[in-house]
Design an enzyme around this catalytic site. Structure first.
Site, mmCIF file in Angstrom:
data_model
loop_
_atom_site.group_PDB
_atom_site.id
_atom_site.type_symbol
_atom_site.label_atom_id
_atom_site.label_comp_id
_atom_site.label_asym_id
_atom_site.label_seq_id
_atom_site.Cartn_x
_atom_site.Cartn_y
_atom_site.Cartn_z
ATOM 1 N N LYS A 77 0.840 -1.208 0.000
ATOM 2 C CA LYS A 77 0.000 0.000 0.000
ATOM 3 C C LYS A 77 0.870 1.252 0.000
ATOM 4 O O LYS A 77 1.886 1.300 0.706
ATOM 5 C CB LYS A 77 -0.898 -0.030 1.244
ATOM 6 C CG LYS A 77 -1.949 1.075 1.314
ATOM 7 C CD LYS A 77 -2.789 0.940 2.593
ATOM 8 C CE LYS A 77 -3.905 1.955 2.687
ATOM 9 N NZ LYS A 77 -4.680 1.805 3.938
ATOM 10 N N SER A 152 -9.685 1.562 3.167
ATOM 11 C CA SER A 152 -8.860 2.358 2.274
ATOM 12 C C SER A 152 -7.806 1.549 1.519
ATOM 13 O O SER A 152 -7.281 2.038 0.526
ATOM 14 C CB SER A 152 -8.147 3.442 3.088
ATOM 15 O OG SER A 152 -7.232 2.859 4.016
ATOM 16 N N SER A 176 -9.671 -0.681 7.382
ATOM 17 C CA SER A 176 -9.122 -0.484 6.038
ATOM 18 C C SER A 176 -8.409 -1.687 5.432
ATOM 19 O O SER A 176 -8.105 -1.676 4.239
ATOM 20 C CB SER A 176 -8.177 0.716 6.033
ATOM 21 O OG SER A 176 -8.921 1.909 6.020
#
Lengths: 486, 476
Positions: A77, A152, A176
């Protein structure tokens, strides 16, 4: 079976046995990225040449039994710093930011021999539940390109589900990791607070953030967790406790005699019928294998969302103050004076959701409001944690739906941030309490044919326990096919 | 006219002498190239985290113990949020609701009157960097070398009533910090900084007046001037029936006045909250008692000992113990055989002046305490006069020459040979018959003339006591 359909553990074993080369694995993933990326948009950057070069160097040196992810291609990420590789946090603010250091988790992946293919798309600064808050582009759900992958860490979920990589590192402040795992039909682990170093994780809510893996099976995720977990002298909040063999834990046990706590607050109103049905079926499967069901109460659940958003936004408002255009990141070109530079840089550099949270966070910390908001939230947080402590006196793990719905269509929620916040309703308590949890795919919704995730909560540093349960349950469930859309 | 009373409280920031910064491993060395002592952590890069330097806790706790504070079993770092280019994270890590230590006190003495000043709290925090505004171009630079250097903030109770008391408090505080070896106490370089809260009220009124916070005072003299000015200003306001506003004022060192800061710069809401990146500081009892046992003899105790052991007057003992190295120097000189009062006199006048002029510490002076003891012996034995001792003092400090050798090489030893002096005296009397006659006629003040003539002929090396004695005998 094609290379990309292997599980991470299978690939790792074949690499170690030199049945496959790291270069072959990397090339297969890069080819897969080239094919699927135009549709899923899971990555903000791909370092194809560097990844291949690294793979070839590994091949030349030969497998190393001390490097448990030797040759395994992964993605990360974009909120985790990578030395020499842009780390944007999905924000214009950090468009050209190249960190001079690796996050501890990234350094540990590299030390374990993993090959980093690229950086995953995400909601800007990890604020969002759909990845539509990325300043660059939204990611798509590999099961249905018209739907969001969750957020997210939506790029991580989409990337793993689309078989662009064998695992991805996400981060979880209020759900997330677990939400995109549920939406994309992957496993996602939110480790206990302090289990994994936060050094190099660009902070959103420092007291809530944890980094964890998304992968296609429980043992795969456990193998990655084993590598990234453990004390880090650079993170004062990381806990100095030995790291168990998580992968072994996923294969250690059956479900006989396990007590599943089902909180009434998670199994009733507000949850879509198909989600309830899939989760119920998974629980039934566990019961059929000898598990027992215990009703438990988490009475402070209704306060979790308010508590979470006060604490997370307060911390965010402070954490994001460093993005001021002075030393790095976006600086507005024409500013009359210092204050003007701050205002213009931050207004242009941050997206709407980020600005909204900074404003709310600033408000709740303001003099005269602190006691009513932040202090009160900190007290309620304690009560939420107490709820869990009491519940775990009666059960081994707590289970419930990860999210009230399956993945929703792109654009459906963007106009209503409060509705979007409710996507986190089942995930945030875990972060507030600092406990561990994971989301396990338990099937496709009857109507939507979209993946449904079952959330498994464990006590603080109870990762082995939830992995043992999830590993055993995964074996008795039918498993998901490759996502239809890609 | 009403009688007024000033109420003064002080906030002191002391930079701690740790080798590395408080939350990262960067050097704290002063005077390096801009941004040389900087890493991702103190530069506030995205993703970095602070890790506490344990030495900071030790130093801060020792100061707390030295001023009788209660060291809290648990203290918490908090973020003080504000935007400024020299503050890379957008917040300063400090302590707020739960400081390291509270409820201390410090004794001061002004004009022979002793008084106790309460210390509200001592907490740990990090320093900010520095903005540098170019003199030639329209740009500003940021130097982060100082960013993350550990500080302690020491907040007093509003217990002081005059500028003299405030300065006495500051001097004592500074002296303790230096004694503990945890701060160099340099006010000009900013390692010991002070803000003053000043208000004035009619004598007898229990409530405090409206206060002003004074900043930018880089010496004890500035502190004194600024407070005096501010007290006068408040009294004038009250007399004229004007309203005093609560505000921050800067001391103008050139004009000697305080001026209000622009409103915008002080309109801060710092939005303090506990820093989630740092765990609470839990004070280990065993460690604390070890630190207590490691405390050196502090200035006040040493002063009393100097008075008792060496019979020094209070003033001398105070001056000698104000700086730890001066006190150490004094004791070393005594150990080398110097007589206490003589040593005290020479150190307080000659040595301190040299140290000030050359800007060196007492123990770095080339004239070591042992050499000073030798010099005093030369004076005491009459080998050289006190005057020539003073004349060669600077030279000895500069070169570190051995006093005995120096006096010998330069031929400075006094002539105490009565025969030699008598011979010259006879010459002088023979050469000045008129003056001799006048003297015999009763002009006794001509004694000085004859002594001067003898000294001149003997190039100042004659023992003046002997010259006087022989002259008196000859003329008597």
């Amino acid at each position: 079976m094609s290379l990309i359909d292997l599980s991470l553990c299978e690939l790792r074993d074949k690499l170690a046995a030199r049945e496959l080369s790291a270069a072959e694995a990397t090339a297969a993933c890069l080819a897969r990225i080239e094919k699927t990326e135009p549709e899923v948009s899971a990555l903000l950057s791909v370092q194809a040449e560097a990844a291949l070069a690294e793979a070839k160097a590994l091949d030349a040196a030969g497998p190393d039994p001390d490097r448990p992810l030797w040759g395994v291609p992964v993605t990360v990420k974009d909120v985790l710093t990578t030395r020499g590789l842009a780390t944007t946090c999905g924000s214009k603010m950090l468009k050209n930011f190249v960190p001079p250091f690796d996050a501890t988790v990234v350094a540990r992946l590299k030390a374990a021999g993993a090959i980093i293919l690229g950086k995953n798309n995400m909601d800007e600064f990890a604020m969002g539940s759909s990845t539509e808050n990325s300043a660059y582009f939204p990611s798509k759900n590999p099961w249905d390109l018209a739907r969001v992958p969750g957020g997210s860490s939506g790029g991580s979920g989409a990337s793993v589900a689309a078989r662009q990589c064998f695992a991805s590192l996400g981060t979880d402040t209020g759900g997330s990791i677990r939400l995109p795992a549920a939406f994309c039909g992957t496993v996602g682990i939110k480790p206990s607070y302090g289990r994994v170093s936060r050094y190099g994780l660009v902070a959103f809510g420092s007291s809530l953030d944890q980094c964890g893996p998304l992968a296609r099976s429980v043992p795969d995720a456990a193998a990655v967790l084993k590598v990234i977990a453990g004390h880090d002298p650079r993170d004062s909040t990381s806990v100095n406790q030995p790291v168990p063999d998580y992968e072994a834990a996923t294969r250690c046990c059956d479900l006989q005699g396990l007590r599943l706590g089902l909180p009434e607050e998670y199994w009733g109103e507000g949850v879509d019928g198909e989600v309830l049905a899939s989760c119920r079926a998974a629980v039934d499967a566990a019961v059929a294998e000898g598990a027992t069901v215990v009703p438990v109460k988490l009475p402070h659940t209704p306060y979790a969302i308010a508590t979470y958003y006060i604490i997370a936004m307060a911390e965010a408002s402070s954490n994001l103050a460093r993005f001021d255009g002075v030393r790095y990141g976006y600086r507005a070109p024409e500013a009359a004076n210092l204050l003007d530079m701050y205002k213009k840089s931050r207004t242009a550099g941050f997206g709407d959701e980020v600005q909204r949270r900074i404003i709310i966070g600033t408000y709740v910390l303001s003099s005269g409001y602190y006691d009513a908001y932040y202090r009160k939230a900190a007290q309620v947080r304690r009560l939420i944690r107490d709820d869990f402590d009491r519940a775990f006196e009666h059960c081994d793990v707590i289970v419930g739906p990860t999210c009230p719905t399956v993945a929703f269509p792109l654009g459906q929620m963007t106009a209503d941030p409060l509705k979007m916040y409710l996507m986190d309703i089942f995930t945030i308590s875990l972060n507030l309490a600092g406990l561990c949890g994971l989301s396990l795919p338990v099937g496709l919704g009857e109507v939507s044919k979209m993946p449904v995730g079952l959330q498994v909560f464990g006590p603080s540093f109870g990762e082995e326990r939830i992995l043992a349960f999830a590993g055993a349950l995964e074996k008795v469930l039918p498993g998901l096919p490759r996502p239809a859309a890609v | 006219m009403a009688q007024y009373e000033a109420v003064i409280g002080l906030e002191v920031h002391a930079q701690l002498l740790t080798r590395t910064k408080v939350f990262c491993g960067c050097s704290t060395a002063f005077g390096n190239e801009p941004n040389e002592n900087v890493c991702p952590v103190c530069a506030g890069m995205p993703g970095v985290l602070p890790v506490m330097n344990d030495k900071v806790l030790e130093y801060a706790a020792k100061m707390a113990l030295a001023v009788d504070c209660r060291v809290n079993p648990r203290s918490v770092f908090a973020r003080k949020n504000y935007f400024y280019p020299d503050l890379p994270k957008g917040y300063q890590i400090s302590q707020y609701e739960e400081p390291l230590a509270e409820h201390g006190r410090l004794e001061i003495e002004v004009d022979g009157e002793r008084k106790t000043v309460g210390i509200t709290r001592i907490h740990m925090e990090e320093d900010a960097g520095k903005n540098i505004h170019s003199a030639t171009e329209n740009v500003s630079y940021v130097d982060l070398n100082r960013c993350g250097v550990p500080l302690i903030e020491i907040v007093s109770e509003p217990d002081m009533r005059s500028a003299d008391e405030a300065v006495a408090y500051l001097k004592n505080l500074r002296s303790i910090l230096v004694y503990l070896g945890i701060c160099d106490g340099n006010m000009e370089e900013g390692s010991f900084r002070c803000d003053a809260n000043v208000s004035v009220r009619p004598v007898g009124q229990p409530e405090f007046g409206v206060r002003a916070e004074l900043k930018n005072m880089n010496s004890f003299r500035h502190v004194h001037k600024a407070i005096e000015y501010e007290i006068r200003r408040h009294i004038d306001c009250l007399e004229d029936g004007e309203k005093i506003v609560q505000e921050t004022r800067l001391f103008d060192t050139v004009k000697g006045v305080t001026l209000p800061m622009r409103g915008k710069e002080e309109a801060h809401d710092y939005r303090y909250f506990p820093d989630p990146d740092l765990v609470p500081v839990v004070m280990d009892k065993v460690m604390l008692s070890r630190w207590r046992s490691e405390l050196p003899e502090l200035p006040e105790a040493r002063k009393r000992r100097f008075m008792a052991e060496h019979g020094l007057p209070a003033y001398d003992a105070e001056v000698l113990t104000a700086e730890r190295d001066v006190a150490d120097y004094f004791e070393a000189a005594l150990a080398a055989g110097a007589e206490p009062k003589q040593a005290a006199n020479w150190i307080m006048t000659e040595l301190l002046r040299e140290l000030r002029e050359k800007k060196v510490g007492a123990l770095d002076c080339a004239l070591t305490p042992q050499k000073l003891a030798r010099l005093l012996k030369l004076v005491e034995s009459g080998t050289i006069s006190g005057t020539s001792g003073k004349q060669i003092f600077a030279e000895l400090c500069a070169t570190g020459a051995d006093p005995d050798t120096y006096v010998k090489d330069k031929g400075l030893a006094q002539i105490s040979d009565t025969g030699a002096i008598e011979a010259v005296l006879d010459e002088v009397l023979a050469a000045n018959p008129k003056e001799l006659e006048r003297y015999r006629g009763g002009e006794r003040k001509l004694t000085g003339f004859f002594v001067g003539q003898v000294m001149r002929r003997m190039k100042g090396q004659a023992n003046p006591g002997l010259v006087n004695e022989l002259l008196a005998r000859k003329l008597g």
